[in-house]
Design an enzyme around this catalytic site. Structure first.
Site, short mmCIF file in Angstrom:
data_model
loop_
_atom_site.label_atom_id
_atom_site.label_comp_id
_atom_site.label_asym_id
_atom_site.label_seq_id
_atom_site.Cartn_x
_atom_site.Cartn_y
_atom_site.Cartn_z
N ARG A 186 -1.06 -0.87 -8.76
CA ARG A 186 -2.48 -0.62 -8.41
C ARG A 186 -2.63 0.91 -8.43
O ARG A 186 -1.89 1.60 -7.76
CB ARG A 186 -2.79 -1.13 -7.00
CG ARG A 186 -4.16 -0.70 -6.50
CD ARG A 186 -4.28 -0.74 -4.97
NE ARG A 186 -4.05 -2.04 -4.40
CZ ARG A 186 -3.75 -2.23 -3.09
NH1 ARG A 186 -3.63 -1.20 -2.27
NH2 ARG A 186 -3.55 -3.44 -2.63
N ASP A 221 0.84 -1.21 0.00
CA ASP A 221 0.00 0.00 0.00
C ASP A 221 0.88 1.25 0.00
O ASP A 221 2.00 1.23 0.49
CB ASP A 221 -0.87 0.04 1.26
CG ASP A 221 -1.99 -0.99 1.24
OD1 ASP A 221 -2.18 -1.66 0.21
OD2 ASP A 221 -2.67 -1.12 2.28
P1 FDA Z 1 -14.46 8.60 -5.09
O1 FDA Z 1 -13.92 8.93 -3.74
O2 FDA Z 1 -14.61 9.69 -6.08
O3 FDA Z 1 -15.80 7.82 -4.92
C1 FDA Z 1 -16.58 7.39 -6.02
C2 FDA Z 1 -17.85 6.73 -5.50
O4 FDA Z 1 -17.50 5.53 -4.79
C3 FDA Z 1 -18.59 7.56 -4.45
O5 FDA Z 1 -19.47 8.44 -5.07
C4 FDA Z 1 -19.27 6.49 -3.65
O6 FDA Z 1 -20.41 6.00 -4.33
C5 FDA Z 1 -18.26 5.38 -3.62
N1 FDA Z 1 -17.36 5.47 -2.45
C6 FDA Z 1 -16.06 5.81 -2.44
N2 FDA Z 1 -15.54 5.74 -1.21
C7 FDA Z 1 -16.54 5.35 -0.41
C8 FDA Z 1 -16.64 5.10 0.98
N3 FDA Z 1 -15.61 5.22 1.79
N4 FDA Z 1 -17.83 4.69 1.48
C9 FDA Z 1 -18.91 4.54 0.66
N5 FDA Z 1 -18.87 4.78 -0.67
C10 FDA Z 1 -17.72 5.18 -1.19
N6 FDA Z 1 -5.42 4.85 -0.99
C11 FDA Z 1 -4.13 5.14 -0.67
O7 FDA Z 1 -3.81 6.30 -0.44
N7 FDA Z 1 -3.21 4.14 -0.62
C12 FDA Z 1 -3.50 2.85 -0.89
O8 FDA Z 1 -2.62 1.98 -0.85
C13 FDA Z 1 -4.84 2.53 -1.24
N8 FDA Z 1 -5.22 1.26 -1.54
C14 FDA Z 1 -6.50 1.02 -2.00
C15 FDA Z 1 -6.85 -0.27 -2.40
C16 FDA Z 1 -8.10 -0.50 -2.97
C17 FDA Z 1 -8.47 -1.87 -3.44
C18 FDA Z 1 -9.03 0.58 -3.10
C19 FDA Z 1 -10.37 0.39 -3.76
C20 FDA Z 1 -8.70 1.84 -2.65
C21 FDA Z 1 -7.45 2.06 -2.08
N9 FDA Z 1 -7.11 3.32 -1.60
C22 FDA Z 1 -5.79 3.58 -1.27
C23 FDA Z 1 -8.16 4.34 -1.37
C24 FDA Z 1 -8.31 5.28 -2.56
O9 FDA Z 1 -7.18 6.11 -2.65
C25 FDA Z 1 -9.57 6.16 -2.42
O10 FDA Z 1 -9.46 6.95 -1.27
C26 FDA Z 1 -10.88 5.40 -2.38
O11 FDA Z 1 -10.85 4.29 -3.24
C27 FDA Z 1 -12.07 6.29 -2.77
O12 FDA Z 1 -11.88 6.76 -4.08
P2 FDA Z 1 -12.74 6.26 -5.37
O13 FDA Z 1 -11.77 5.99 -6.46
O14 FDA Z 1 -13.60 5.14 -5.01
O15 FDA Z 1 -13.53 7.54 -5.84
#
Ligand code: FDA
Length: 304
Positions: free
Chosen positions: A181, A131
């Site tokens: 990733r 991560d």
């Molecule tokens: P965005 O935040 O724009 O959300 C898009 C939509 O997804 C929202 O409108 C909602 O519907 C849904 N959603 C997103 N987050 C949600 C929540 N918490 N609860 C409910 N619904 C939610 N970050 C990092 O800094 N270092 C890392 O190593 C990782 N590793 C990692 C692994 C995996 C498998 C994932 C999916 C994510 C990470 N992250 C991470 C976290 C990442 O950086 C980010 O903060 C979250 O994925 C939220 O961003 P989205 O891309 O989902 O988009």
């Protein structure tokens, strides 16, 4: 934006974390985003996911340990998880944080802990995903990724689209044939190093995703955002990337509707499955991403 900053600041307050983690409300709170407190509960979720054709990456919650003994304990817990998963024929990867493996205590010990885990993972035919934490750790994390890749060849790096530097980092990782990733980024970062506006982060995410589709090795697109996923899947289709040559990753408990659609479409989906007792910073980052979840947190605390 202000609420998000406050939540991310709170995620770093250890005293509050300790109080919430040990409060009676915790059982109800963790159920939504966290697989459970024990390895057995984590594996139970992985088993259920396998039955639904979904892959997993197991995360033992914890970060920023302050002693070599704690770091070793985390590393041993991961080794036990890998062995138990292999015995249960669960082909999951593990996701680790270097500060949980002692990066702030001793870089040499951290290196040793990571190499031992990667060696075990390689012998069991699986991979370690490292991560990415806050921006002060990026250089040291990528350096650890590179040495693990050279020695064992079974590591995946994480790149955050909110950082200005990420385009260069992705170019370097693609050159070195290291899987990536791609996520948006979950920490509180200053405007000197990261895009402050979400629109810019989203634009950069799509640009970096395009590069991974064109040049990446086994790339993983970690997002729940359909506005990201749609163009990525279209672009993968246009580039004739087979559906098993990349994966979509999501967090356990978030957007199950999209998860079901991806599986039905034949895509490779991997869920990040966290378990353990030190869940407070993880949970606060999830609240920071979607402050609407705060209502859920407050309701649980009030009911307890
Ligand atoms: P965005 O935040 O724009 O959300 C898009 C939509 O997804 C929202 O409108 C909602 O519907 C849904 N959603 C997103 N987050 C949600 C929540 N918490 N609860 C409910 N619904 C939610 N970050 C990092 O800094 N270092 C890392 O190593 C990782 N590793 C990692 C692994 C995996 C498998 C994932 C999916 C994510 C990470 N992250 C991470 C976290 C990442 O950086 C980010 O903060 C979250 O994925 C939220 O961003 P989205 O891309 O989902 O988009």
């Amino acid at each position: 934006m202000i609420l998000r900053s406050v939540l991310l600041w709170l995620s770093r307050q250890r005293w509050l974390g300790h109080w919430i983690e040990t409060s009676r409300a915790s059982q109800k709170l963790i159920r939504r985003f966290i697989a459970g407190r024990t390895l057995e509960e984590g594996l139970g979720v992985c088993r259920r996911l396998k039955a639904e054709s979904t892959l997993a990456t197991l995360d033992i919650l914890g970060e920023n340990v302050t002693s070599a003994a704690e770091a070793r304990k985390s590393a041993e817990a991961y080794q036990e998880a890998l062995r138990t998963m292999a015995a249960a024929e669960l082909a999951a990867t593990v996701s680790i944080k270097l500060t949980q493996f002692g990066l702030d205590v001793s870089e040499a010990d951290c290196h040793e802990n990571v190499m031992a885990l990667a060696a075990l993972a390689a012998s069991l035919g699986t991979r370690v995903e490292i991560d990415m934490e806050s921006s002060g750790y990026v250089d040291r994390t990528l350096s650890m990724v590179r040495s693990t890749h050279r020695r064992h060849g079974n590591v995946r790096a994480v790149i955050q689209a909110y950082l200005f530097r990420s385009a260069d980092d992705i170019a370097g990782l693609c050159r070195d044939r290291i899987p990536v990733r791609l996520c948006k980024g979950a920490y509180l970062e200053p405007p000197e190093v990261a895009f402050p506006n979400k629109g810019d982060v989203d634009r950069n995410y799509l640009e970096l995703a395009r590069r991974l589709v064109e040049d990446g090795v086994d790339p993983a697109f970690a997002t729940h955002d359909e506005r990201m996923l749609r163009p990525i899947l279209e672009s993968a289709g246009r580039h004739k990337l087979p559906k098993d040559a990349f994966e979509i990753q999501m967090l356990y408990g978030i957007r199950r509707d999209i998860q079901r659609r991806l599986i039905a479409g034949g895509y490779r989906l991997r869920l990040y499955v966290p378990y353990g007792v030190a869940w407070y910073p993880y949970l606060m980052r999830r609240l920071g991403e979607r402050p609407a979840n705060l209502k859920f947190l407050l309701r649980s605390l009030l009911r307890a």
